[in-house]
Design a protein around this motif. Structure first.
Motif, PDB file in Angstrom:
ATOM      1  N   ASN A  93      -2.258   9.597  -5.882  1.00 15.19           N
ATOM      2  CA  ASN A  93      -3.133   9.330  -4.786  1.00 15.19           C
ATOM      3  C   ASN A  93      -4.511   9.906  -5.086  1.00 15.19           C
ATOM      4  O   ASN A  93      -4.369  11.176  -5.774  1.00 15.19           O
ATOM      5  N   LYS A 103       7.754   7.443   3.523  1.00 17.08           N
ATOM      6  CA  LYS A 103       7.842   8.598   3.503  1.00 17.08           C
ATOM      7  C   LYS A 103       9.015   9.085   4.511  1.00 17.08           C
ATOM      8  O   LYS A 103       9.485   9.985   4.417  1.00 17.08           O
ATOM      9  N   GLY A 111       0.788  -1.202  -0.112  1.00 19.43           N
ATOM     10  CA  GLY A 111      -0.072  -0.049   0.117  1.00 19.43           C
ATOM     11  C   GLY A 111       0.894   1.265  -0.100  1.00 19.43           C
ATOM     12  O   GLY A 111       0.176   2.370  -0.281  1.00 19.43           O
ATOM     13  N   GLU A 112       2.210   1.122   0.217  1.00 18.25           N
ATOM     14  CA  GLU A 112       3.068   2.246   0.168  1.00 18.25           C
ATOM     15  C   GLU A 112       3.081   2.807  -1.324  1.00 18.25           C
ATOM     16  O   GLU A 112       3.297   1.846  -2.267  1.00 18.25           O
ATOM     17  N   GLN A 124       6.492   9.383  -6.498  1.00 17.37           N
ATOM     18  CA  GLN A 124       5.793   8.663  -5.265  1.00 17.37           C
ATOM     19  C   GLN A 124       4.260   9.036  -5.171  1.00 17.37           C
ATOM     20  O   GLN A 124       3.519   8.033  -5.297  1.00 17.37           O
ATOM     21  N   ASN A 169       0.881  11.767   5.024  1.00 14.96           N
ATOM     22  CA  ASN A 169       1.618  11.020   6.164  1.00 14.96           C
ATOM     23  C   ASN A 169       0.839   9.801   6.606  1.00 14.96           C
ATOM     24  O   ASN A 169       0.432   9.620   7.889  1.00 14.96           O
TER      25      ASN A 169
HETATM   26  S1  SF4 Z   1       1.355   9.111   0.335  1.00 11.56           S
HETATM   27 FE1  SF4 Z   1       3.288   9.288   1.058  1.00 11.56          FE
HETATM   28  S2  SF4 Z   1       2.799   8.758   3.419  1.00 11.56           S
HETATM   29 FE2  SF4 Z   1       1.248   7.973   1.807  1.00 11.56          FE
HETATM   30  S3  SF4 Z   1       2.008   6.000   1.312  1.00 11.56           S
HETATM   31 FE3  SF4 Z   1       2.657   7.105  -0.223  1.00 11.56          FE
HETATM   32  S4  SF4 Z   1       4.899   7.642   0.152  1.00 11.56           S
HETATM   33 FE4  SF4 Z   1       3.590   6.861   2.152  1.00 11.56          FE
END
Ligand code: SF4
Length: 435
Positions: free
Chosen positions: A213, A143, A107-108, A177, A136
């Motif tokens: 995300n 992270k 999930g990261e 990321q 976070n």
């Molecule tokens: S958005 Fe940032 S804190 Fe969340 S899973 Fe991805 S790297 Fe980790």
């Protein structure tokens, strides 16, 4: 960061698949363990040629399931006879090669290389646009290594993309990321502009947007979907990991979105694009996930019907807040993961079934097993073409393919205009390099 152990059996093609998995795991910040007993995840890449090999594979899977915290079985036997592992009572995730890295990421988000240099691999150009995220998440260890997003200028990234195209890239993979927050640190959300500018570069190539995300993408989704609709070079594909269908769990995960924001993004893309792919991820068995929360995730998956789904059983990462939460039992996590994986097979299988009989314009991205090649259509769906040599089909070609069948993770197809892209085209010879 997690540690992994990988064992490979069979032919050179299978060893090639293992190399790909390892490369993705290392890109994701994972490191090899000294042995299976030290690994957070063990991967058994199987072969199935004769009965004796099958027995050996089952025996080895049983041993690894005893020795390691989390076992993934992939490869030819897993794909053709996955039920044999289940019938033998082996506690393992049965996955296609391509699904293994996402599963192991837990999930990261993937990390990008610190120097953020683009790399040409075959005809695929990897373009890291930024490092770091704006979140976070309570379960994430990545992270700590990468910090907050740090965005180079659009101009710098466009120049790197141009260099990749000049070096022979036919597919530019825009990675980061969390690509959706590109530019956030400079006060200006610049992903739509960047994609538009990359698509403006002269040449015949495709662009794939990497993980974004839902929280980050939501703020720009209306502008972004227009960029997708207007640029044929951009694969109509987004990877937006929702992780749960329950707002309570999302809050405990400290995700920056809630379910309605995710749905809004998906509805906007559904309204504007005819044939596109939603890829998303679910973490199953987060410590605070109740049975009702799990059902909400199942309902979300069934109603949104993503074409690509990664299901990960939650496991603790040292030093994270989620590691201090009282976890669920292994049996509960296993049952929920099995239920969601079965639903995923149906949902994704339906997506590929709907493609059978249709013809798609594809790019041949890389070699597959045996004499096959892996192609991607405009929505980044994977279509395998067999007997590529006899058909004169090469990596880097663009051609039309009629889909003739499918399994649950890709389609099979027959070219309808073999060799179209080779005719009179002066292609640069792709060589691995840094641009
Ligand atoms: S958005 Fe940032 S804190 Fe969340 S899973 Fe991805 S790297 Fe980790």
């Amino acid at each position: 960061m997690a540690t992994y152990h990988i064992e490979t059996y069979g032919c050179s093609s299978n060893r090639g698949e293992s190399r790909e998995i390892e490369r993705a795991l290392r890109d994701g910040g994972h490191r090899p363990a000294a042995g299976p007993e030290d690994a957070d995840v063990a991967i058994l890449n199987t072969c199935t040629v004769v009965e004796k090999t099958e027995r050996n594979m089952l025996r080895r899977a049983e041993e690894l399931a005893e020795e390691t915290a989390d076992l993934v079985v992939t490869g030819c036997m897993a794909l053709a006879q996955g039920e044999m592992f289940r019938e033998a009572g082996i506690d393992a995730e049965i996955l296609h090669w391509d699904e293994v890295p996402s599963y192991a990421l837990n999930g990261e988000c993937p990390t990008v290389t610190p120097d953020a240099d683009p790399v040409l691999d075959g005809v695929v150009g990897i373009l890291p646009i930024a490092r770091g995220c704006m979140s976070n998440c309570s379960y994430c260890i990545t992270k700590f290594a990468t910090g907050r997003v740090d965005s180079p200028t659009v101009e710098e990234n466009v120049e790197k993309a141009r260099a990749l195209v000049h070096a022979g890239a036919k597919e530019i993979r825009v990675t980061g990321q969390d690509t959706g927050v590109y530019g956030w640190d400079t006060g200006d959300r610049k992903l739509p502009e960047l994609l538009d500018r990359i698509c403006d570069i002269d040449g015949e190539f495709r662009v794939r947007l990497g993980m974004a995300n839902p929280g980050g993408i939501h703020g720009i989704h209306e502008e972004l979907v227009e960029v997708f609709a207007e640029n044929e070079k951009l694969y109509d594909f987004i990877h937006a990991p929702v992780q749960s269908g329950s707002d309570d769990v999302l809050e405990d995960m400290r995700r920056q979105h809630r379910v309605d924001k995710f749905r809004e993004v998906v509805e906007t893309f559904d309204d504007r694009l005819d044939h596109w792919t939603l890829s998303t991820d679910f973490i199953v068995g987060f410590p605070t996930e109740t049975e009702a929360d799990h059902e909400r995730s199942m309902d979300l998956l069934e109603s949104v019907r993503p074409e690509k789904i990664n299901v990960t059983r939650f496991s603790k990462r040292p030093g994270t807040d989620a590691a201090d939460m009282k976890g669920l039992g292994g049996t509960v996590k296993k049952e929920r993961s099995k239920a969601m994986s079965e639903l995923k097979m149906t949902v994704v299988g339906d997506a590929y079934e709907s493609m059978v009989g249709e013809t798609f314009d594809v790019l041949v991205v890389e070699e597959g097993t045996g004499d096959s090649v892996k192609c991607r259509d405009s929505a980044y769906r994977q279509i395998i073409v067999q007997s590529a040599t006899d058909r004169g089909v090469d990596v880097g070609d663009f051609l039309d393919v009629e889909v003739t069948g499918h399994n649950t993770v890709y389609a099979f197809g027959e070219p309808t205009d073999e060799g179209r892209a080779s005719e009179g085209e002066d292609r640069a010879e792709p060589t691995p390099s840094s641009a």
